[in-house]
Scaffold this motif. Structure first.
Motif, PDB file in Angstrom:
ATOM      1  N   GLN A 203       1.625  58.114  84.316  1.00  0.00           N
ATOM      2  CA  GLN A 203       1.081  58.499  83.010  1.00  0.00           C
ATOM      3  C   GLN A 203       2.135  58.373  81.911  1.00  0.00           C
ATOM      4  OE1 GLN A 203      -0.491  62.439  83.590  1.00  0.00           O
ATOM      5  NE2 GLN A 203      -2.187  61.735  84.868  1.00  0.00           N
ATOM      6  N   GLU A 204       3.377  58.769  82.208  1.00  0.00           N
ATOM      7  CA  GLU A 204       4.447  58.663  81.221  1.00  0.00           C
ATOM      8  C   GLU A 204       4.711  57.210  80.838  1.00  0.00           C
ATOM      9  OE1 GLU A 204       7.210  62.571  82.256  1.00  0.00           O
ATOM     10  OE2 GLU A 204       7.686  60.626  83.125  1.00  0.00           O
ATOM     11  N   MET A 205       4.608  56.315  81.801  1.00  0.00           N
ATOM     12  CA  MET A 205       4.850  54.905  81.518  1.00  0.00           C
ATOM     13  C   MET A 205       3.718  54.287  80.697  1.00  0.00           C
ATOM     14  SD  MET A 205       7.801  54.078  82.639  1.00  0.00           S
ATOM     15  CE  MET A 205       7.674  52.291  82.565  1.00  0.00           C
ATOM     16  N   GLY A 206       2.648  55.034  80.519  1.00  0.00           N
ATOM     17  CA  GLY A 206       1.534  54.543  79.710  1.00  0.00           C
ATOM     18  C   GLY A 206       1.624  54.938  78.247  1.00  0.00           C
ATOM     19  N   THR A 207       2.753  55.522  77.851  1.00  0.00           N
ATOM     20  CA  THR A 207       2.886  56.003  76.470  1.00  0.00           C
ATOM     21  C   THR A 207       3.656  55.038  75.570  1.00  0.00           C
ATOM     22  OG1 THR A 207       4.901  57.252  77.009  1.00  0.00           O
ATOM     23  CG2 THR A 207       2.793  58.406  77.267  1.00  0.00           C
ATOM     24  N   LEU A 208       3.955  53.838  76.051  1.00  0.00           N
ATOM     25  CA  LEU A 208       4.686  52.872  75.225  1.00  0.00           C
ATOM     26  C   LEU A 208       3.856  52.483  74.010  1.00  0.00           C
ATOM     27  CD1 LEU A 208       6.161  50.427  77.905  1.00  0.00           C
ATOM     28  CD2 LEU A 208       7.436  51.980  76.443  1.00  0.00           C
ATOM     29  N   ARG A 209       4.485  52.469  72.851  1.00  0.00           N
ATOM     30  CA  ARG A 209       3.796  52.084  71.621  1.00  0.00           C
ATOM     31  C   ARG A 209       4.629  51.026  70.894  1.00  0.00           C
ATOM     32  NH1 ARG A 209       0.636  54.173  74.114  1.00  0.00           N
ATOM     33  NH2 ARG A 209      -0.690  55.982  73.693  1.00  0.00           N
TER      34      ARG A 209
ATOM     35  N   GLY B 289      11.178  48.894  75.012  1.00  0.00           N
ATOM     36  CA  GLY B 289      10.718  50.215  75.414  1.00  0.00           C
ATOM     37  C   GLY B 289      10.491  50.294  76.913  1.00  0.00           C
ATOM     38  N   LEU B 290       9.929  49.233  77.496  1.00  0.00           N
ATOM     39  CA  LEU B 290       9.703  49.202  78.937  1.00  0.00           C
ATOM     40  C   LEU B 290      11.014  49.275  79.695  1.00  0.00           C
ATOM     41  CD1 LEU B 290       7.776  48.877  81.328  1.00  0.00           C
ATOM     42  CD2 LEU B 290       7.908  46.386  81.005  1.00  0.00           C
ATOM     43  N   ARG B 291      12.007  48.503  79.266  1.00  0.00           N
ATOM     44  CA  ARG B 291      13.323  48.557  79.918  1.00  0.00           C
ATOM     45  C   ARG B 291      13.921  49.956  79.797  1.00  0.00           C
ATOM     46  NH1 ARG B 291      18.336  47.612  77.187  1.00  0.00           N
ATOM     47  NH2 ARG B 291      20.092  47.496  78.665  1.00  0.00           N
ATOM     48  N   ARG B 292      13.825  50.546  78.627  1.00  0.00           N
ATOM     49  CA  ARG B 292      14.393  51.877  78.406  1.00  0.00           C
ATOM     50  C   ARG B 292      13.739  52.912  79.326  1.00  0.00           C
ATOM     51  NH1 ARG B 292      13.300  52.078  73.425  1.00  0.00           N
ATOM     52  NH2 ARG B 292      11.313  53.152  73.649  1.00  0.00           N
ATOM     53  N   GLU B 293      12.412  52.869  79.438  1.00  0.00           N
ATOM     54  CA  GLU B 293      11.708  53.851  80.258  1.00  0.00           C
ATOM     55  C   GLU B 293      11.983  53.630  81.746  1.00  0.00           C
ATOM     56  OE1 GLU B 293      10.094  56.492  79.101  1.00  0.00           O
ATOM     57  OE2 GLU B 293      10.747  55.840  77.127  1.00  0.00           O
ATOM     58  N   LEU B 294      12.078  52.391  82.181  1.00  0.00           N
ATOM     59  CA  LEU B 294      12.390  52.117  83.583  1.00  0.00           C
ATOM     60  C   LEU B 294      13.804  52.567  83.923  1.00  0.00           C
ATOM     61  CD1 LEU B 294      10.818  48.553  83.955  1.00  0.00           C
ATOM     62  CD2 LEU B 294       9.953  50.678  84.947  1.00  0.00           C
ATOM     63  N   ARG B 295      14.742  52.337  83.007  1.00  0.00           N
ATOM     64  CA  ARG B 295      16.129  52.754  83.241  1.00  0.00           C
ATOM     65  C   ARG B 295      16.242  54.277  83.312  1.00  0.00           C
ATOM     66  NH1 ARG B 295      20.667  50.098  83.135  1.00  0.00           N
ATOM     67  NH2 ARG B 295      21.756  51.961  82.385  1.00  0.00           N
ATOM     68  N   ALA B 296      15.400  54.969  82.598  1.00  0.00           N
ATOM     69  CA  ALA B 296      15.508  56.424  82.502  1.00  0.00           C
ATOM     70  C   ALA B 296      15.078  57.139  83.776  1.00  0.00           C
ATOM     71  CB  ALA B 296      14.685  56.939  81.326  1.00  0.00           C
ATOM     72  N   ARG B 297      14.308  56.459  84.635  1.00  0.00           N
ATOM     73  CA  ARG B 297      13.744  57.147  85.802  1.00  0.00           C
ATOM     74  C   ARG B 297      13.720  56.247  87.041  1.00  0.00           C
ATOM     75  NH1 ARG B 297      10.225  56.902  81.685  1.00  0.00           N
ATOM     76  NH2 ARG B 297       9.950  59.128  81.398  1.00  0.00           N
TER      77      ARG B 297
ATOM     78  N   ARG C 101      -0.537  49.414  88.704  1.00  0.00           N
ATOM     79  CA  ARG C 101      -1.210  50.350  87.815  1.00  0.00           C
ATOM     80  C   ARG C 101      -0.246  50.901  86.774  1.00  0.00           C
ATOM     81  NH1 ARG C 101      -3.146  56.191  89.645  1.00  0.00           N
ATOM     82  NH2 ARG C 101      -3.346  57.086  87.578  1.00  0.00           N
ATOM     83  N   MET C 102       0.994  51.161  87.187  1.00  0.00           N
ATOM     84  CA  MET C 102       1.993  51.691  86.268  1.00  0.00           C
ATOM     85  C   MET C 102       2.277  50.713  85.131  1.00  0.00           C
ATOM     86  SD  MET C 102       5.946  52.734  87.098  1.00  0.00           S
ATOM     87  CE  MET C 102       6.391  51.011  87.393  1.00  0.00           C
ATOM     88  N   PHE C 103       2.302  49.410  85.448  1.00  0.00           N
ATOM     89  CA  PHE C 103       2.628  48.406  84.434  1.00  0.00           C
ATOM     90  C   PHE C 103       1.433  48.047  83.546  1.00  0.00           C
ATOM     91  CE2 PHE C 103       6.328  47.026  87.160  1.00  0.00           C
ATOM     92  CZ  PHE C 103       7.287  47.323  86.210  1.00  0.00           C
ATOM     93  N   LEU C 104       0.229  48.443  83.937  1.00  0.00           N
ATOM     94  CA  LEU C 104      -0.958  48.026  83.192  1.00  0.00           C
ATOM     95  C   LEU C 104      -0.912  48.379  81.706  1.00  0.00           C
ATOM     96  CD1 LEU C 104      -3.737  46.695  83.169  1.00  0.00           C
ATOM     97  CD2 LEU C 104      -4.715  48.899  83.869  1.00  0.00           C
TER      98      LEU C 104
END
Length: 222
Positions: A63-69, A85-93, A108-111
């Motif tokens: 769900q958190e990975m679905g908040t990219l804007r 943003g995707l790189r930043r969120e993947l690096r964070a967790r 599903r996470m990448f959708l």
């Protein structure tokens, strides 16, 4: 004395922080209870057993990975912002992302990120197979860059080091190139440069670009 007003979200947030720091293998109900200042039985009441807790963490991560804007005015800048943003969120967790992958929920996470990219490549005038290729190219570049980046971070000390390998002779008679390659890479700058070059190539000749000849949209800093 056990605390009283514990919530499910507090349990998941604390568990996620522990996994981020130390990995899922170190997450125990006792350690989580200690971090929350509560009893183990209280955690069971909110999230169930450890496997239920891990499942809930995976769902929370998806769900958190679905908040990219996207940000930026032009499609190219917005596509680049999604990739960054995707790189930043993947690096964070990384540990949580690994858990998502192990449970077969990676696609599903990448959708949501893919859908954001679809919207922007459509805005740039791409359709069909060309639009699909652009979406996947940006996604694969981002994930591949991150894998190389993480591998370099975790690799043992190199001898000789990268800086020791470059000279005018190994750089084809280009001393400026040798000096640049001898310096440590700046991953943030390198990613921004490479993904922008990729996006510019993918959008070359698109209807959006034909409407604005010679006006390459800029990239806003994060």
């Amino acid at each position: 004395m056990a605390r009283s007003a514990l919530t499910r979200e507090e349990v998941l947030a604390t568990a996620a922080a522990l996994v981020r720091q130390h990995g899922p293998q170190t997450l125990t109900m006792r350690k989580l209870a200690a971090g929350l200042g509560t009893a183990v039985t209280s955690i069971y009441w909110h999230v169930g057993n450890r496997e239920c807790l891990l499942d809930a963490l995976v769902e929370r991560t998806v769900q958190e990975m679905g908040t990219l804007r996207p940000t930026g005015r032009a499609p190219a800048a917005r596509i680049v912002s999604v990739a960054r943003g995707l790189r930043r969120e993947l690096r964070a967790r990384p540990h949580l992302i690994a858990m998502v992958h192990e449970r077969g929920l990676t696609e599903r996470m990448f959708l949501p990120a893919q859908q954001a990219l679809v919207h922007e490549v459509h805005a740039a005038g791409l359709r069909g197979a060309r639009a699909a290729a652009a979406v996947r190219s940006v996604q694969f570049h981002t994930v591949g860059f991150l894998l190389v980046e993480r591998n370099r971070e975790r690799s043992p000390v190199q001898s000789p080091a990268e800086g020791d390998l470059w000279s005018e002779s190994t750089a084809g008679g280009d001393p400026a190139l040798a000096r640049a390659l001898a310096r440590p890479a700046d991953p943030d700058r390198l990613f921004a440069t490479s993904v922008r070059a990729l996006v510019d190539g993918l959008l070359a000749g698109s209807s959006q670009e034909r409407r604005s000849p010679g006006q390459g949209p800029g990239v806003t800093a994060e």
